[in-house]
Structure formats: C-alpha cells, structure tokens
Design a protein around this motif. Structure first.
Motif, PDB file in Angstrom:
ATOM      1  N   THR A 217     -29.294  81.106 -11.219  1.00 29.44           N
ATOM      2  CA  THR A 217     -29.896  82.180 -12.023  1.00 29.44           C
ATOM      3  C   THR A 217     -31.393  82.293 -11.778  1.00 29.44           C
ATOM      4  O   THR A 217     -31.957  83.384 -11.791  1.00 29.44           O
ATOM      5  CB  THR A 217     -29.638  81.933 -13.521  1.00 29.44           C
ATOM      6  N   VAL A 218     -32.045  81.166 -11.553  1.00 27.64           N
ATOM      7  CA  VAL A 218     -33.487  81.132 -11.375  1.00 27.64           C
ATOM      8  C   VAL A 218     -33.889  81.827 -10.079  1.00 27.64           C
ATOM      9  O   VAL A 218     -33.131  81.856  -9.092  1.00 27.64           O
ATOM     10  CB  VAL A 218     -33.977  79.664 -11.391  1.00 27.64           C
ATOM     11  N   LEU A 272     -34.542  80.672 -20.400  1.00 28.62           N
ATOM     12  CA  LEU A 272     -33.842  80.035 -19.287  1.00 28.62           C
ATOM     13  C   LEU A 272     -32.643  80.867 -18.854  1.00 28.62           C
ATOM     14  O   LEU A 272     -32.368  81.000 -17.655  1.00 28.62           O
ATOM     15  CB  LEU A 272     -33.380  78.638 -19.694  1.00 28.62           C
ATOM     16  N   LEU A 273     -31.934  81.442 -19.809  1.00 27.46           N
ATOM     17  CA  LEU A 273     -30.762  82.257 -19.490  1.00 27.46           C
ATOM     18  C   LEU A 273     -31.148  83.553 -18.780  1.00 27.46           C
ATOM     19  O   LEU A 273     -30.303  84.171 -18.134  1.00 27.46           O
ATOM     20  CB  LEU A 273     -29.978  82.568 -20.770  1.00 27.46           C
ATOM     21  N   GLN A 510     -31.344  86.974  -8.434  1.00 29.05           N
ATOM     22  CA  GLN A 510     -29.969  86.667  -8.062  1.00 29.05           C
ATOM     23  C   GLN A 510     -29.152  86.483  -9.340  1.00 29.05           C
ATOM     24  O   GLN A 510     -29.684  86.178 -10.396  1.00 29.05           O
ATOM     25  CB  GLN A 510     -29.906  85.413  -7.204  1.00 29.05           C
ATOM     26  N   ASN A 511     -27.873  86.728  -9.218  1.00 26.74           N
ATOM     27  CA  ASN A 511     -26.981  86.637 -10.381  1.00 26.74           C
ATOM     28  C   ASN A 511     -27.539  87.468 -11.535  1.00 26.74           C
ATOM     29  O   ASN A 511     -27.732  86.988 -12.646  1.00 26.74           O
ATOM     30  CB  ASN A 511     -26.815  85.174 -10.814  1.00 26.74           C
ATOM     31  N   ASN A 512     -27.778  88.747 -11.236  1.00 23.34           N
ATOM     32  CA  ASN A 512     -28.422  89.618 -12.218  1.00 23.34           C
ATOM     33  C   ASN A 512     -27.495  89.988 -13.369  1.00 23.34           C
ATOM     34  O   ASN A 512     -27.957  90.389 -14.432  1.00 23.34           O
ATOM     35  CB  ASN A 512     -28.919  90.889 -11.513  1.00 23.34           C
ATOM     36  N   LYS A 513     -26.218  89.812 -13.209  1.00 22.78           N
ATOM     37  CA  LYS A 513     -25.242  90.208 -14.223  1.00 22.78           C
ATOM     38  C   LYS A 513     -25.129  89.143 -15.296  1.00 22.78           C
ATOM     39  O   LYS A 513     -24.942  87.966 -15.005  1.00 22.78           O
ATOM     40  CB  LYS A 513     -23.882  90.444 -13.565  1.00 22.78           C
TER      41      LYS A 513
END
Length: 530
Positions: A217-218, A272-273, A510-513
């Motif tokens: 996610t970061v 963080l999320l 990345q992992n924008n959803k």
C-alpha cells in the motif's frame, strides 16, 4: 582477598604487561570473567544502578559466572526468573561432574527454554544491550555473553488523549514506550503486510525508532526517501519525535508543518491505511506520519465516527475558523484605517464613537491586545492545570475590561481579538494552529501600512508559499494543487464511507483500491417486515 580485589589485581597486571593504548577500542569480549566485569564497570562509570551478581556453578571444579543489568530498566520479575532458571542447581552431585564447557551449554539451553535469548560477543553491542534494559550472563572462559530481553521498569499506563479529544471514538493514546505503541497499532491492523523496521538514532542516546508501514500500500518512492533521511541523521541526542521532525522535513523555513503528528492510535492507523508511513520514537507519545497534506491537519478522527453530513459541516467550520484566525485582525485594521467607505454608515458611526478618546491608532490597539492575548494563552499553558484555565479566563476578562475603561483600546478591538483567538482553537491539530499566530502580526503590519492592498499581497505570497511546499516529494496542497478531482472525496467535505473506495493518488501510487464498489445501502437490502 575477595572477588573484586582479585579482579583489580588482574587488571593492574594486564596494564603493566600489555600497556594498551588509550585509543585502542575493545571489539570482542575477553575470555576472563574478571576482565570483562572490570571493563563493564569502567565503561559505565561504576554507576550505583549497575547490578553485578557473582555465582559459582558446580562443586568440584566450579565455573565462575556473573549476571549484569541496570536496576530500574529491567522488569525485576523477568530478570529474577531468567537468573534463577538459568543458573539453578537441580542436582549437586550431577552438577559436580560437569566441566566448564558443559556448564556454558547447560546455562544456554536453560535460558533458551524460558526466554528468547541472544548470544553476544561484540563488546559495544554488549554495553548497548545492558543499557537497553536487558539482563546479561557472563561465564568465565568464554568470550560470549547470554542476553535476555527483560526490559521493564516504571512506564506510564495507557490513558486518554490530552491534545486530540473526540466526543465519539476510542479513548486510547500512545505512551512513551515504543513497544506499547507498536502493539497499539497492531491491535487495529491484523495484517501480515504491516511492517515494522527499527533502528537507533543518536550516538549518545541510542534512541529506538520504528518505521511502520503497510507493504503493498505504501508509496515505495516515499519509503526509500524516509529511510534515506533517517539514515543521514548523525547527532548525539534524540529526545523527542520533534527532534527527528526537524531533521527530515522538506522545508525548515516555513511556519506550516509538513509532517503530521498524533497521539491517537486510530488517527495513525487511518493514515497507514491510506498508504502513509509512521515514525515511532521511544520516549514520546507523539507519532510522526509522512507524507502530510495541508487539508489533513483539519481532519479529526471523530469525522469518521458520526454521520458524514455532521462530519462535513464540522470540518468546513474548522476551515472557516482557520481563515478567520488569519484574516480578521488585518481586515479590521485595513477597513477602519484605509477603507471606511466599505463599512455600513451606522456601523462606522458606532466605531468612530467607540474610538473617540483612544490615544492610539487602530493598528497599535490591535497589536497591543494580540500580544497581550498571546501572553495570557502561553501563561495558561505553562501554569498548573488547576489554575491555568482560571488565570486565562480571569486575566482576559479583567485586562480587557480595564483596558476599555482606561481608554487604551476600544470595545470593538476587544471583540475582534477575542473572536480571532477563539477561532484559532477550533483547529484539531496544534501544529497547524500555531502558524496563524505568527502570520497575523505580519498581515496586521501590512494592513496598517497598505490597507487591503497589503492584505491581498500577503495572501498571494502565502498561497504561493503553500503551493511551493512539499512533504517527501508530495505537493502540500494536493489535491487542490495539483488539481485531482478524484481525491476530493475526503477533503473539505467527507463523503459517505461507502463512497471512499480509493486512496489518495499521490500518497499511495499502488493498490489504490480500498473497497469494492456497490457498498451503498439500498432499500432492497433492508428488511421489509412482511
């Protein structure tokens, strides 16, 4: 001759025979127990809280052993259990047959069965281990030490937040223990992708610092930049997270914070999320979060725990209050001094009547009262809590009333200054609320010299400055500048949770959803009662 006398004689004999250079640094432990203990006492200055307990294991050919730890840094129960279980004699007849070599293996195996131990042979690492609150066992004839994590001592218990209060939400705040703070975050995020990377900063303080983020996610580019800046810090002491903040922030010459800090675990977890990174520093309850956006400082955790319409209204109220705290005094000075034609006639007559007999111009009145208000506010913060609020309220009322009766300031000036001060308290983040306290004085001076023209020039410079700021490469005014309409879901207003299906694009690339679409409640999902 007792044990310590033999140690001192041994050390003197070594000094006479070897005559070591004072610059020579010991890297590896000695095999002689006496030499190691003397050097530990010498390195730590024979401190009164240094505890060294001497033991002899076995009966026929006893093996000398010693336990070393710092009183106050260890948990006494853990330390005593580790010592007793590792060095206890179960069968004296059986122990008598053990050699010194066997004894070291026995002690190590016993320690492994009751605790997570580490074998240390490096001298500097051994000293750091002792200073970190761990218990060390040394045996004669071995240049390795057995260390166990027995950290403890007196720490503050988990309490309610004192700076970020909410009506509805968790009543839990971080503490000064880095282990407790990491555990509080893990209590919320039970994902194997949560990563915690620790390192020590400060050549003297050796302050433990933890880098926390969610893998996948970061933003990897931001993560590399954070690690790079932390590794470049070469100082002697790091006492609080604010020390690290000054070393890693993008622009030091700005009153606006470019790194977010919070003492609330739920606020840090929410960031963080979204793909941000948390920096936890041992010894402080305030956790740093990067990258930070300007709009982020007006968001409160309570916005997400109540109806989105109420949360959006309160957030807009905070933003309006922030603008009021910056502009109100300067606009009052500009209008009354240079542009009275813009004020309604009845109000202008009332203002003129109030100002009659006041010996100072409007700008001097406002500057005096603003400066006085700042002194009262700072005094209220520094005084004991029992009397601080009373002094602030009584001081403001008494001084304001006395100043009006003495003819030093007009009543309208008191109203403007008081309204401005109250508006500045509506901002949920203390760091961002400090900036208007500095900017007000500059804008009042420009308003007193150039009227509205000076105010608008100051606003133009302020907006240009905010636009130029970056937080670890991310534009500070995002998503307003650059303009990203897709990220407006959680800015000035907060849309319903079921519509917040994506993370900020620049923060997490990345992992924008975040969630599946179609979570919106519909009447068909409800029970009809038929």
């Amino acid at each position: 001759m007792n044990f310590w006398d033999r140690c001192r004689n041994k050390l003197k004999k070594l000094n006479r025979t070897e005559n070591p250079s004072p610059e020579k640094e010991v890297k590896v432990l000695e095999k002689k127990l006496e030499e190691n203990l003397i050097k530990i006492k010498d390195e730590l200055g024979d401190s009164s809280d240094l505890v060294i307990r001497y033991f002899e294991l076995g009966t026929e050919s006893p093996a000398a052993a010693a336990v070393v730890y710092i009183s106050g840094l260890v948990d006494d129960k853990k330390a005593n259990k580790f010592i007793e279980e590792s060095l206890k004699v179960e069968d004296p007849l059986k122990e008598a047959a053990y050699s010194q070599k066997d004894m070291f293996d026995i002690v190590r195996d016993r320690a492994l069965s009751i605790n997570n131990i580490v074998m240390v042979s490096d001298w500097n690492k051994l000293l750091l281990t002792i200073l970190n609150g761990e218990t060390v066992i040394l045996l004669d004839g071995y240049n390795e030490a057995i260390t166990a994590n027995t950290k403890g001592g007196q720490t503050r218990e988990i309490t309610e937040p004192s700076t970020q209060l909410v009506i509805r939400g968790p009543k839990v705040a971080f503490t000064e223990s880095i282990g407790t703070n990491v555990a509080l975050i893990r209590r919320y995020i039970k994902s194997p992708n949560l990563r915690v990377e620790t390192q020590q900063v400060g050549s003297i303080t050796k302050t433990d610092t933890a880098l926390v983020y969610i893998k996948g996610t970061v933003n990897e580019k931001v993560l590399r930049e954070v690690k790079k800046r932390l590794n470049k810090i070469e100082v002697e002491d790091i006492i609080e997270s604010g020390n690290i903040e000054e070393y890693i922030q993008d622009n030091a010459f700005t009153p606006f914070p470019t790194i977010y800090n919070s003492e609330r675990p739920d606020a840090v977890v929410g960031n963080l999320l979204e793909g941000r990174i948390a920096v936890i520093v041992d010894g402080t309850p305030f956790v740093l979060v990067v990258p930070a956006l300007f709009i982020q400082f007006f968001q409160s955790p309570s916005d997400y725990y109540q109806n989105y319409l109420i949360g959006s209204f309160l957030r807009m109220l905070r933003i309006i209050s922030y603008i009021i705290s910056i502009l109100t005094p300067s606009l009052y000075i500009a209008l009354t001094t240079f542009h009275p034609q813009m004020i309604p006639t009845s109000l202008l007559i009332s203002l003129a009547a109030q100002h009659e007999g006041v010996p100072f111009p409007v700008i001097v009145e406002v500057l005096i009262m603003e400066f006085t208000f700042e002194i009262i506010r700072e005094a209220g913060l520094r005084m004991p809590r029992a009397v601080g609020q009373a002094v602030s309220i009584v001081g403001a009322l008494v001084l304001g009333q006395a100043a009006v009766q003495a003819g030093i300031v007009s009543p309208t000036t008191i109203i403007v200054v008081a309204f401005t001060g109250i508006a500045s308290f509506a901002t949920p983040s203390y760091n961002i609320a400090v900036a208007p306290r500095l900017l007000r004085f500059l804008m009042m001076i420009l308003a007193g010299g150039f009227g509205l023209y000076g105010v608008f020039v100051a606003l133009f410079i302020l907006i240009a400055h905010l636009t130029s700021l970056r937080s670890f490469g991310i534009p500070y005014l995002s998503p307003f500048a650059p303009f990203i309409p897709a990220d407006f879901k959680d800015t000035i207003i907060r849309r319903p949770l079921w519509s917040l299906d994506s993370r900020p694009r620049l923060v997490s690339q990345q992992n924008n959803k975040r969630q599946a679409r179609g979570n919106k409640p519909s009447p068909s999902d409800n029970h009809n009662g038929n």
